[in-house]
Design a protein around this motif. Structure first.
Motif, mmCIF file in Angstrom:
data_model
loop_
_atom_site.group_PDB
_atom_site.id
_atom_site.type_symbol
_atom_site.label_atom_id
_atom_site.label_comp_id
_atom_site.label_asym_id
_atom_site.label_seq_id
_atom_site.Cartn_x
_atom_site.Cartn_y
_atom_site.Cartn_z
ATOM 1 N N GLY A 32 0.790 -1.222 0.000
ATOM 2 C CA GLY A 32 0.000 0.000 0.000
ATOM 3 C C GLY A 32 0.824 1.275 0.000
ATOM 4 N N ARG A 33 1.960 1.264 0.713
ATOM 5 C CA ARG A 33 2.739 2.493 0.886
ATOM 6 C C ARG A 33 3.872 2.648 -0.126
ATOM 7 N N GLU A 34 4.489 1.537 -0.549
ATOM 8 C CA GLU A 34 5.688 1.655 -1.377
ATOM 9 C C GLU A 34 5.512 1.134 -2.801
ATOM 10 N N VAL A 35 4.504 0.319 -3.030
ATOM 11 C CA VAL A 35 4.275 -0.215 -4.377
ATOM 12 C C VAL A 35 3.140 0.520 -5.072
ATOM 13 N N ALA A 36 2.000 0.614 -4.427
ATOM 14 C CA ALA A 36 0.792 1.166 -5.053
ATOM 15 C C ALA A 36 0.961 2.570 -5.630
ATOM 16 N N PRO A 37 1.738 3.485 -4.980
ATOM 17 C CA PRO A 37 1.840 4.837 -5.536
ATOM 18 C C PRO A 37 2.433 4.889 -6.944
ATOM 19 N N HIS A 38 3.021 3.799 -7.396
ATOM 20 C CA HIS A 38 3.704 3.808 -8.698
ATOM 21 C C HIS A 38 3.047 2.847 -9.687
ATOM 22 N N LEU A 39 1.799 2.471 -9.409
ATOM 23 C CA LEU A 39 1.069 1.569 -10.292
ATOM 24 C C LEU A 39 0.033 2.340 -11.094
ATOM 25 N N SER A 40 -0.281 1.809 -12.272
ATOM 26 C CA SER A 40 -1.348 2.408 -13.076
ATOM 27 C C SER A 40 -2.636 1.591 -13.007
ATOM 28 N N ARG A 41 -2.626 0.471 -12.284
ATOM 29 C CA ARG A 41 -3.849 -0.307 -12.107
ATOM 30 C C ARG A 41 -4.730 0.411 -11.084
ATOM 31 N N SER A 42 -5.913 0.830 -11.496
ATOM 32 C CA SER A 42 -6.742 1.686 -10.659
ATOM 33 C C SER A 42 -7.343 0.955 -9.461
ATOM 34 N N ASP A 43 -7.601 -0.350 -9.581
ATOM 35 C CA ASP A 43 -8.242 -1.088 -8.486
ATOM 36 C C ASP A 43 -7.205 -1.791 -7.607
ATOM 37 N N TRP A 44 -6.055 -1.132 -7.403
ATOM 38 C CA TRP A 44 -4.954 -1.778 -6.687
ATOM 39 C C TRP A 44 -5.330 -2.147 -5.245
ATOM 40 N N ALA A 45 -6.175 -1.328 -4.596
ATOM 41 C CA ALA A 45 -6.514 -1.617 -3.196
ATOM 42 C C ALA A 45 -7.296 -2.925 -3.084
ATOM 43 N N ASP A 46 -8.259 -3.135 -3.987
ATOM 44 C CA ASP A 46 -9.005 -4.395 -3.996
ATOM 45 C C ASP A 46 -8.067 -5.558 -4.313
ATOM 46 N N TYR A 47 -7.136 -5.329 -5.242
ATOM 47 C CA TYR A 47 -6.181 -6.379 -5.623
ATOM 48 C C TYR A 47 -5.285 -6.730 -4.430
ATOM 49 N N ARG A 48 -4.819 -5.704 -3.707
ATOM 50 C CA ARG A 48 -3.989 -5.950 -2.522
ATOM 51 C C ARG A 48 -4.735 -6.781 -1.490
ATOM 52 N N ASP A 49 -5.982 -6.407 -1.205
ATOM 53 C CA ASP A 49 -6.745 -7.124 -0.183
ATOM 54 C C ASP A 49 -7.023 -8.563 -0.602
ATOM 55 N N ALA A 50 -7.268 -8.761 -1.893
ATOM 56 C CA ALA A 50 -7.469 -10.123 -2.399
ATOM 57 C C ALA A 50 -6.189 -10.932 -2.258
ATOM 58 N N LEU A 51 -5.045 -10.291 -2.485
ATOM 59 C CA LEU A 51 -3.764 -10.990 -2.345
ATOM 60 C C LEU A 51 -3.532 -11.437 -0.910
ATOM 61 N N ILE A 52 -3.816 -10.566 0.041
ATOM 62 C CA ILE A 52 -3.627 -10.926 1.446
ATOM 63 C C ILE A 52 -4.447 -12.164 1.778
ATOM 64 N N ALA A 53 -5.689 -12.206 1.311
ATOM 65 C CA ALA A 53 -6.545 -13.374 1.550
ATOM 66 C C ALA A 53 -5.991 -14.606 0.847
ATOM 67 N N ARG A 54 -5.517 -14.431 -0.374
ATOM 68 C CA ARG A 54 -4.986 -15.574 -1.135
ATOM 69 C C ARG A 54 -3.726 -16.136 -0.486
ATOM 70 N N PHE A 55 -2.857 -15.248 0.004
ATOM 71 C CA PHE A 55 -1.624 -15.701 0.656
ATOM 72 C C PHE A 55 -1.931 -16.580 1.871
ATOM 73 N N GLY A 56 -3.072 -16.338 2.518
ATOM 74 C CA GLY A 56 -3.411 -17.098 3.718
ATOM 75 C C GLY A 56 -4.131 -18.409 3.453
ATOM 76 N N ASN A 57 -4.340 -18.766 2.203
ATOM 77 C CA ASN A 57 -5.045 -20.004 1.852
ATOM 78 C C ASN A 57 -4.309 -21.208 2.456
ATOM 79 N N PRO A 58 -4.907 -21.902 3.420
ATOM 80 C CA PRO A 58 -4.185 -22.979 4.106
ATOM 81 C C PRO A 58 -3.949 -24.208 3.240
ATOM 82 N N TYR A 59 -4.657 -24.302 2.118
ATOM 83 C CA TYR A 59 -4.503 -25.492 1.282
ATOM 84 C C TYR A 59 -3.295 -25.422 0.338
#
Length: 415
Positions: free
Chosen positions: A257-284
């Motif tokens: 959020g602080r060091e990567v997102a400010p330099h991205l052109s993908r507008s929905d980066w916040a939703d993408y970040r939150d989805a990534l956090i959930a995906r990283f925690g997938n126990p399977y």
């Protein structure tokens, strides 16, 4: 169907041949678990030992696409020659051109593949027939850039056992993956009608692959590399083991959020970040940190420096990436904080371990030696004073207090 090609290793090809190209895929996430058996794989060969069969497959009239997932280190002259032989046979037979689509994490992968193939022809003594082939490739073939986003860890004995239980038979090629997937591909095909076919299957066809590509490289892959190195040094085996720790989860959330997102052109980066956090925690998924840390010297240059340079240009903090770089140096010791040794599976392993060997006795010199590597950081970032100062600081904290304490310190000093 799909004609699968392994470049060098016969083990997977042999396992799939023994199962008639069938294998089970476990799709598992917070929504549940289901099994699928894809049936599209109908032939398999190993390029290193069955080259003629692979070339003939590229040249076959029925072939429409060649897709490649060769990773960053796989764009070699040998790959170019293999493709070129097949394309030359197509041209000589009067066949249509084909789409050659890179499906890996290399930025601008289609452009790089096209340049690699053309460089294999364009020599100082280019013959007329080669000039004709170059023209044919330029006008009849397409090299779209693409971004494929789905986490598929290497197969484990646990997944093989789960497949046997679910299917009631032995499957030596079964895999596990997540429910999420995203494929974004450039609207550039040998057959323009392919765009509608792909879109009908849920693929995003666009003229702007770059915004999705850079978001994945810097958010997903960049975070993956950071967590993999943190996990390897702290003795946590999987990505889920790392993101399950509140301090690491917060570190990764802020890194994106602080060091990567400010330099991205993908507008929905916040939703993408939150989805990534959930995906990283997938126990399977059981995504091994050492698998992700493989070839770090080839991956980090794509994943971290653009964000660091963006922060420097804006006069903004780069602490999260500096700490990740410090952990990367600590990783080169080849032993975790519990005294367990591990191997560096990296083409630069020898030189990296030579740099890191003296980091306990001469830590600042080791930091300078690592950050002087332009192949890792690029000319604009290597030896940059502000970057060097912050990596040196966090490396000292990692050596003196451990990785977890260093992360906690960063979180406390930058609320």
């Amino acid at each position: 169907g799909i004609h699968g090609v392994g470049m060098t290793r016969p083990d997977l090809v042999n396992a799939l041949r023994a199962q008639d190209g069938l294998y089970a895929v476990r799709v598992a996430d917070g929504q549940g678990v289901k099994w699928q058996v894809p049936g599209a794989l109908w032939r398999m060969h190993v390029a290193a030992t069955e080259r003629d069969e692979v070339v003939q497959a590229i040249a076959a009239p029925s072939t429409r696409w060649v897709t490649l997932t060769v990773t960053e280190k796989g764009y070699t002259p040998a790959l170019a020659q293999l493709l070129l032989e097949g394309l030359r046979q197509r041209q000589q037979a009067g066949l249509p051109g084909i789409t050659l689509a890179s499906c890996d994490n290399l930025q601008g992968n289609g452009h790089q593949l096209q340049a690699l193939v053309k460089a294999a022809i364009a020599t100082p003594d280019t013959r007329p027939q080669d000039a004709n082939l170059l023209s044919w490739i330029d006008t009849r073939c397409a090299f779209p850039c693409s971004m494929v986003d789905r986490i598929v860890p290497a197969a484990t004995t646990d997944v093989l056992a789960a497949a046997s239980l679910a299917l009631g038979l032995r499957d030596d090629a079964s895999l596990s993956t997540e429910g999420f997937w995203e494929w974004v591909i450039e609207d550039r095909f040998a057959d323009p009608a392919d765009a509608a076919l792909l879109q009908s299957a849920g693929v995003r066809v666009t003229a702007d692959v770059h915004s999705y590509e850079e978001a994945k490289l810097r958010m997903l892959n960049g975070s993956h590399s950071a967590m993999a190195l943190i996990g390897a040094v702290t003795g946590r085996p999987f990505i889920a083991s790392c993101i399950g720790e509140p301090h690491i989860r917060r570190f990764v959330h802020r890194l994106m959020g602080r060091e990567v997102a400010p330099h991205l052109s993908r507008s929905d980066w916040a939703d993408y970040r939150d989805a990534l956090i959930a995906r990283f925690g997938n126990p399977y998924l059981k995504h091994s940190v050492h698998q992700i840390a493989t070839d770090s010297s080839q991956k980090i240059p794509q994943r971290w420096p653009p964000s660091v340079l963006g922060q420097i240009a804006q006069g903004a903090a780069l602490e999260h990436h500096a700490l990740a770089a410090a952990v990367f140096l600590r990783y080169t010791l080849g032993v975790d904080e519990h005294g367990q040794a591990y191997a560096l599976n990296d083409p630069q392993a020898d030189s990296l371990m030579a740099i890191g060997a003296a980091q306990r006795s001469e830590p600042e010199a080791c930091v300078r030696a690592l950050l002087a590597r332009e192949d890792l950081w690029g000319s604009a970032l290597s030896d940059h004073p502000a970057w060097t100062v912050r990596v040196t600081h966090w490396h000292q904290q990692v050596l003196q207090h451990g990785v977890d304490a260093a992360i906690q310190q960063l979180l406390q000093q930058e609320p």
